[in-house]
Design an enzyme around this catalytic site. Sequence first.
Site, PDB file in Angstrom:
ATOM      1  N   HIS A 149       3.901 -15.298  -3.514  1.00 13.48           N
ATOM      2  CA  HIS A 149       3.830 -14.936  -4.720  1.00 13.48           C
ATOM      3  C   HIS A 149       4.669 -16.130  -5.553  1.00 13.48           C
ATOM      4  O   HIS A 149       5.539 -15.771  -6.280  1.00 13.48           O
ATOM      5  CB  HIS A 149       4.276 -13.755  -5.235  1.00 13.48           C
ATOM      6  CG  HIS A 149       5.366 -13.013  -4.401  1.00 13.48           C
ATOM      7  ND1 HIS A 149       6.576 -13.612  -4.232  1.00 13.48           N
ATOM      8  CD2 HIS A 149       5.547 -11.734  -3.707  1.00 13.48           C
ATOM      9  CE1 HIS A 149       7.448 -13.035  -3.430  1.00 13.48           C
ATOM     10  NE2 HIS A 149       6.803 -12.015  -2.978  1.00 13.48           N
TER      11      HIS A 149
ATOM     12  N   LEU B  32       0.733  -1.124   0.025  1.00 11.42           N
ATOM     13  CA  LEU B  32      -0.074   0.038   0.164  1.00 11.42           C
ATOM     14  C   LEU B  32       0.724   1.225   0.146  1.00 11.42           C
ATOM     15  O   LEU B  32       0.209   2.315  -0.296  1.00 11.42           O
ATOM     16  CB  LEU B  32      -1.102   0.040   1.292  1.00 11.42           C
ATOM     17  CG  LEU B  32      -2.031  -1.197   1.112  1.00 11.42           C
ATOM     18  CD1 LEU B  32      -2.849  -0.858   2.491  1.00 11.42           C
ATOM     19  CD2 LEU B  32      -3.081  -1.067   0.142  1.00 11.42           C
ATOM     20  N   ARG B  33       2.133   0.992   0.188  1.00  6.93           N
ATOM     21  CA  ARG B  33       3.225   2.309   0.460  1.00  6.93           C
ATOM     22  C   ARG B  33       2.668   3.128   1.526  1.00  6.93           C
ATOM     23  O   ARG B  33       1.910   2.783   2.313  1.00  6.93           O
ATOM     24  CB  ARG B  33       3.195   2.960  -1.148  1.00  6.93           C
ATOM     25  CG  ARG B  33       3.301   2.163  -2.168  1.00  6.93           C
ATOM     26  CD  ARG B  33       4.649   1.278  -2.237  1.00  6.93           C
ATOM     27  NE  ARG B  33       4.901   0.706  -3.475  1.00  6.93           N
ATOM     28  CZ  ARG B  33       5.617  -0.275  -3.710  1.00  6.93           C
ATOM     29  NH1 ARG B  33       6.275  -0.717  -2.581  1.00  6.93           N
ATOM     30  NH2 ARG B  33       5.948  -0.589  -4.993  1.00  6.93           N
TER      31      ARG B  33
ATOM     32  N   HIS C 269       4.208   1.641  -8.712  1.00  4.09           N
ATOM     33  CA  HIS C 269       5.516   2.490  -8.905  1.00  4.09           C
ATOM     34  C   HIS C 269       5.030   3.453  -9.796  1.00  4.09           C
ATOM     35  O   HIS C 269       4.308   3.239 -10.921  1.00  4.09           O
ATOM     36  CB  HIS C 269       6.438   1.710  -9.337  1.00  4.09           C
ATOM     37  CG  HIS C 269       7.378   0.705  -8.353  1.00  4.09           C
ATOM     38  ND1 HIS C 269       8.077   1.236  -7.350  1.00  4.09           N
ATOM     39  CD2 HIS C 269       7.252  -0.698  -8.431  1.00  4.09           C
ATOM     40  CE1 HIS C 269       8.775  -0.218  -6.712  1.00  4.09           C
ATOM     41  NE2 HIS C 269       7.911  -1.063  -7.463  1.00  4.09           N
TER      42      HIS C 269
ATOM     43  N   ASP D  10       0.083  -9.027  -4.503  1.00  6.86           N
ATOM     44  CA  ASP D  10       1.401  -8.409  -4.621  1.00  6.86           C
ATOM     45  C   ASP D  10       1.257  -7.226  -5.468  1.00  6.86           C
ATOM     46  O   ASP D  10       2.409  -6.587  -6.161  1.00  6.86           O
ATOM     47  CB  ASP D  10       2.542  -9.407  -5.303  1.00  6.86           C
ATOM     48  CG  ASP D  10       3.957  -8.824  -4.895  1.00  6.86           C
ATOM     49  OD1 ASP D  10       3.971  -8.023  -4.175  1.00  6.86           O
ATOM     50  OD2 ASP D  10       4.842  -9.317  -5.710  1.00  6.86           O
TER      51      ASP D  10
ATOM     52  N   LEU E 278       9.138  -9.122  -9.352  1.00  7.67           N
ATOM     53  CA  LEU E 278      10.034  -9.886  -8.603  1.00  7.67           C
ATOM     54  C   LEU E 278       9.246 -10.850  -7.729  1.00  7.67           C
ATOM     55  O   LEU E 278       8.224 -10.042  -6.918  1.00  7.67           O
ATOM     56  CB  LEU E 278      11.160  -9.287  -7.870  1.00  7.67           C
ATOM     57  CG  LEU E 278      12.384  -8.710  -8.864  1.00  7.67           C
ATOM     58  CD1 LEU E 278      13.153  -8.098  -8.135  1.00  7.67           C
ATOM     59  CD2 LEU E 278      12.932  -9.924  -9.579  1.00  7.67           C
TER      60      LEU E 278
HETATM   61  O1  DOR Z   1       7.836  -6.760  -7.794  1.00  3.09           O
HETATM   62  C1  DOR Z   1       8.123  -6.583  -6.562  1.00  3.09           C
HETATM   63  N1  DOR Z   1       7.681  -5.407  -6.047  1.00  3.09           N
HETATM   64  N2  DOR Z   1       8.438  -7.598  -5.883  1.00  3.09           N
HETATM   65  C2  DOR Z   1       8.413  -7.353  -4.733  1.00  3.09           C
HETATM   66  O2  DOR Z   1       8.918  -8.321  -3.763  1.00  3.09           O
HETATM   67  C3  DOR Z   1       8.709  -5.980  -4.037  1.00  3.09           C
HETATM   68  C4  DOR Z   1       7.509  -5.340  -4.825  1.00  3.09           C
HETATM   69  C5  DOR Z   1       7.738  -3.815  -4.572  1.00  3.09           C
HETATM   70  O3  DOR Z   1       7.760  -3.380  -3.110  1.00  3.09           O
HETATM   71  O4  DOR Z   1       7.592  -2.850  -5.213  1.00  3.09           O
HETATM   72 ZN    ZN Z   2       5.249  -8.148  -2.459  1.00  6.67          ZN
END
Ligand code: DOR
Ligand code: ZN
Length: 347
Positions: free
Chosen positions: A177, A19-20, A254, A250, A222
């Site tokens: 994930h 959620l940031r 960004h 997940d 990831l």
């Molecule tokens: O793709 C990903 N983004 N994998 C992660 O494990 C962290 C996540 C992120 O916080 O952006």
């Molecule tokens: Zn994650």
Amino acid sequence: MTAISTLTIRRPDDWHVHLRDGAVMAGVLAHTARQFARAIVMPNLSPPVSTVDAARAYRARIMAALPAGMDFTPLMTCYLTDGIDPEELARGKAEGVFTAAKLYPAHATTGSAHGVTDVKNIYPALERMQEVGLPLLVHGEVTDHEVDIFDREAVFIERTMMQLVRDFPALKVVFEHITTKDAAEFVSAQGANVAATITPQHLHINRNAMFVGGIRPHMYCLPVAKREFHRLALRQVAVSGSPKFFLGTDSAPHAVGAKEAACGCAGIFNAPFALESYTQVFDEEGALDKFEGFASLHGPAFYGLPVNEGTVTLERGGELVPDQIDANGMPIVPFHAGETLGWRFKK
Ligand code: DOR
Ligand code: ZN
């Protein structure tokens, strides 16, 4: 037989979401809260959420940002570090603040710089978690750059997971994930205390999606998507009805500029159309009858939480996913941008 046109399931939960914080959190939160009653909130903020106080404060910020009238409960997690105090974990659990604790191998992914350098360093913490019944959530990738990035999850099973589940036979472990057949098989072979979450993207795409006619940064997360046979194995366990596999998006927002860059961030923002995305997969697999278990029942059973009251309904029919979503001033490209999904979320 005519295909069903609506699907009503008990209100689901998202067992893995980012959620940031701050303005972005205020921009993405409603997308998750609209579809899910609860969500396991990842602690990879900067600085990470590693104490009861930090988690309590983060939870309060989330609740303060929740639009009026929305009914949503964030379930908080503790970011494990080499120096984590086992008593902090026990206290967080006892005080109803921590629902789980997250193991990021140091430098495995976004926001993991403070993660664990050797799992042996947190053995006292894992012992205590096992005692008090606090689940361990694992980002399961080795960080060894000698290991091919597409093999890092499978190698993590061999180097870390096998030993971990042997050493802590009663610890609840969620392999987060999962992206490989290896992980699907590993989890299937364990007892009821070992489960896995599966994201929409790993059910929809294989690694080719990152390179269609050029480099596709919005398909990068990831653990990275793997070969087609891995995707098919994930689909198989997701729709199998096994209580070991449940929904965890997940969703990892960004800004578009941070993705479309010389060194783009890992993470796929799938929260806005998460249920539509998963429903499409279950529909394609002829397993709509298995979706409620995956989305709404298996997670609560594993965590020992009640299932949610109320229902949500999905309706067959095109839902065009916009090219960009504005998250409180931050433009983000959502998963499935520009595609028309076969299901629509009705509430
Ligand atoms: O793709 C990903 N983004 N994998 C992660 O494990 C962290 C996540 C992120 O916080 O952006
Ligand atoms: Zn994650």
